[in-house]
Design an enzyme around this catalytic site. Sequence first.
Site, PDB file in Angstrom:
ATOM      1  NE  ARG A 122       5.943 102.427  45.102  1.00 58.07           N
ATOM      2  CZ  ARG A 122       7.169 102.164  45.498  1.00 58.07           C
ATOM      3  NH1 ARG A 122       7.485 102.183  46.774  1.00 58.07           N
ATOM      4  NH2 ARG A 122       8.102 101.846  44.644  1.00 58.07           N
ATOM      5  CD  GLN A 127       0.860  98.910  38.970  1.00 56.80           C
ATOM      6  OE1 GLN A 127       0.565  98.719  37.797  1.00 56.80           O
ATOM      7  NE2 GLN A 127       1.036  97.921  39.832  1.00 56.80           N
ATOM      8  CG  ASP A 130       5.196 103.955  42.085  1.00 61.57           C
ATOM      9  OD1 ASP A 130       6.062 104.693  42.600  1.00 61.57           O
ATOM     10  OD2 ASP A 130       5.004 102.778  42.451  1.00 61.57           O
ATOM     11  CB  SER A 133       7.769 102.133  40.593  1.00 63.17           C
ATOM     12  OG  SER A 133       7.293 101.584  41.793  1.00 63.17           O
ATOM     13  CE1 TYR A 226       8.561 101.102  50.643  1.00 63.13           C
ATOM     14  CE2 TYR A 226       6.211 100.891  51.054  1.00 63.13           C
ATOM     15  CZ  TYR A 226       7.259 101.440  50.347  1.00 63.13           C
ATOM     16  OH  TYR A 226       7.007 102.315  49.328  1.00 63.13           O
TER      17      TYR A 226
END
Length: 393
Positions: A122, A127, A130, A133, A226
Amino acid sequence: MYVNVAVLKETQPHERRVALTPSVVPKLIKLGAKLHLQSGAGDAIKLADAAFKDVAIMDDPIAMVHDADVVLAVQPPALAVIDAMKVGAILVCFVYAANQPELVQRLLEKKITCFAMERIPRISRAQAMDALSSQSALAGYYAVALGMTHLAGVLPKITSAAGVVGPAKVLVMGLGVAGLEAIATAQRLGAVVEGYDIRPATKEQALSLGATFVDTGVDATGKGGYARALTPEETTKVDAALTQHIQASDLIITTAAIPGKASPKLISKAQVAGMKAGAVIIDLSAEGGGNCEDTEPGKTIEVGGVTVVAPLNAPSRLGKDASELYAKNQYALLALMMKDNIITIDWTDEVIAKTALTHDGELCDAEAETEAKRPDDAKAKAAKPAKSPAQAA
Ligand SMILES: NC(=O)c1ccc[n+]([C@@H]2O[C@H](COP(=O)([O-])OP(=O)(O)OC[C@H]3O[C@@H](n4cnc5c(N)ncnc54)[C@H](O)[C@@H]3O)[C@@H](O)[C@H]2O)c1
């Protein structure tokens, strides 16, 4: 020269996505791919074989993967497909190795280089790749839409000559990618939205989307952005602070997850018993067992006057857009290793090293069998640069 790429039709029940969409075809061809697609791969989202221009359509997945340098899928393929792949070929799909010991064993035996989409780090540079996501964002949106279909009232304030109805109160619990998209969607639809997460860093994000934030005074920020599991004392404190918000809500959307662990329980049976008649809980964490004690994964149940809905594989319900984003995520990953019609894997690239699950008969990470999602995995740096062949087709 070209790279033979084979795209499988998904076989798991209720999986509607496909790993290739027509818009991505020219991009992959530009990288040097010769594309093969299993016939009917897009059927579930009404994407006909004929929509895939310049792609060879094949009926038999076993014959298709036999000569493939790269196999693309959404879910892990059947073992027979792995067995039919070339030794040393590349597989790119979601794996969640902890749930797939037999598959991982086969990947090792066939010396498959497997890139597991859930392992994409991440970081900003990754991105575009990902998939967690992209798929979570759609799931967050879907949760609101699903909640609306179960509510007997409206989300926005609606004024008529006979009077005013709404707005509904929506509580979103767990403000990762899915939760934030759920907030944004519920806000757009005119609900009064509250957000809650155990990581106080999410407060600003909730506020920026127009929601208020439920502050429990507990910070359980863990590694890599997280959350960590709560202590029993913290759980008691959080429960006390949340009960009134839970019981004042018309629609609750839960998305809380802790990597490698069962879904944390955020809503107890006692709290559900005190909820308003007609209220709805959409539990997006059903795959991990659910965030509500009453949740039955994959089912919709009535508990007193409350409807608890726990969809499995929510992104698949929006299969058309989920496939589009997923195919683009995979393209972005492949672009790191396909150039001038050949595959060259740079094992010093952090994204490559962290996403690889198996290579040349070895696990790329000693803990890969037991951990599914590790965003700040330092060990991936040790992923065998010495054994990194350039694979040419
Ligand atoms: N930099 C990037 O490119 C990028 C991209 C996506 C996500 N991220 C970050 O990765 C992290 C994880 O995002 P995700 O969507 O995968 O999250 P996730 O699916 O792992 O978890 C969803 C949310 O549940 C929350 N949660 C866990 N236990 C909880 C509890 N007991 N009570 C309340 N909430 C609880 C987590 O804090 C998280 O926000 C976030 O920090 C996110 O900002 C970064």
